[in-house]
Motif scaffolding. Structure first.
Motif, PDB file in Angstrom:
ATOM      1  N   SER A   2      -1.017  13.639 -11.416  1.00 18.40           N
ATOM      2  CA  SER A   2      -0.462  13.111 -10.109  1.00 18.40           C
ATOM      3  C   SER A   2       1.255  13.093 -10.352  1.00 18.40           C
ATOM      4  O   SER A   2       1.485  12.124 -11.440  1.00 18.40           O
ATOM      5  CB  SER A   2      -0.832  11.985  -9.374  1.00 18.40           C
ATOM      6  N   GLU A   6       0.925   4.454  -8.439  1.00 16.72           N
ATOM      7  CA  GLU A   6       0.324   3.352  -7.614  1.00 16.72           C
ATOM      8  C   GLU A   6       0.788   2.029  -7.722  1.00 16.72           C
ATOM      9  O   GLU A   6       0.837   1.379  -8.897  1.00 16.72           O
ATOM     10  CB  GLU A   6      -1.248   3.394  -7.191  1.00 16.72           C
ATOM     11  N   GLU A   8       1.938  -2.100  -5.543  1.00 14.54           N
ATOM     12  CA  GLU A   8       1.715  -2.732  -4.544  1.00 14.54           C
ATOM     13  C   GLU A   8       2.844  -3.563  -4.325  1.00 14.54           C
ATOM     14  O   GLU A   8       3.909  -4.068  -5.196  1.00 14.54           O
ATOM     15  CB  GLU A   8       0.213  -3.898  -4.717  1.00 14.54           C
ATOM     16  N   ALA A  21      -0.381  -1.396  -0.225  1.00 16.29           N
ATOM     17  CA  ALA A  21      -0.601  -0.456  -1.482  1.00 16.29           C
ATOM     18  C   ALA A  21       0.399   0.912  -1.089  1.00 16.29           C
ATOM     19  O   ALA A  21       0.241   1.423  -0.068  1.00 16.29           O
ATOM     20  CB  ALA A  21      -2.138   0.136  -1.674  1.00 16.29           C
ATOM     21  N   ALA A  23       1.825   4.707  -3.031  1.00 13.37           N
ATOM     22  CA  ALA A  23       2.156   5.842  -3.632  1.00 13.37           C
ATOM     23  C   ALA A  23       3.416   6.289  -3.727  1.00 13.37           C
ATOM     24  O   ALA A  23       4.061   6.653  -2.686  1.00 13.37           O
ATOM     25  CB  ALA A  23       0.969   6.927  -3.405  1.00 13.37           C
ATOM     26  N   GLU A  72       3.071   2.294 -13.049  1.00 14.67           N
ATOM     27  CA  GLU A  72       1.834   2.293 -12.521  1.00 14.67           C
ATOM     28  C   GLU A  72       1.108   0.903 -12.450  1.00 14.67           C
ATOM     29  O   GLU A  72       1.040   0.164 -13.433  1.00 14.67           O
ATOM     30  CB  GLU A  72       0.922   3.251 -13.082  1.00 14.67           C
ATOM     31  N   ARG A  75       2.709  -5.002  -9.103  1.00 15.33           N
ATOM     32  CA  ARG A  75       2.725  -5.710  -7.799  1.00 15.33           C
ATOM     33  C   ARG A  75       4.061  -6.164  -7.767  1.00 15.33           C
ATOM     34  O   ARG A  75       4.399  -7.078  -8.423  1.00 15.33           O
ATOM     35  CB  ARG A  75       1.717  -6.687  -7.709  1.00 15.33           C
TER      36      ARG A  75
END
Length: 102
Positions: A2, A6, A8, A21, A23, A72, A75
């Motif tokens: 991808s 990802e 947060e 959340a 992307a 990746e 948070r």
């Protein structure tokens, strides 16, 4: 593979919190992720300027620069100003504890 990672974004007030959340493309900064998370709409009482300027951290570690690219699973946390100095709060609790035993 991808082209997105990802992450947060978290913000909390005493009475409510929000964890979003997202992307985002690789190279997205912590501040960019905060602005994409839509927290200003979820917490209008804070104002949009707050989310553009508030101190940030990743997993409890304050960031020195908010343009740090994310990895990746990071948070991003948006920090609020302290309402009371932690030393003063401890001192107040200690005094209250002593008063109970008098």
């Amino acid at each position: 593979m991808s082209d997105m990672i990802e992450v947060e974004v978290a913000f909390a007030l005493p009475e409510r919190q929000r964890l979003v959340a997202l992307a985002v493309p690789p190279g997205t900064s912590a501040r960019q992720a905060v602005l994409q998370a839509g927290l200003a709409q979820a917490f209008p009482e804070q104002g949009e300027a707050f989310f553009r300027e508030a101190p940030l951290g990743i997993f409890g570690t304050p960031l020195k620069r908010d343009d740090q690219p994310l990895s990746e699973g990071d948070r991003v946390e948006v920090y609020r100003p302290l309402q009371i100095d932690p030393k003063q709060a401890r001192k107040r609790r200690a005094e209250q504890g002593k008063a109970r035993y008098r």
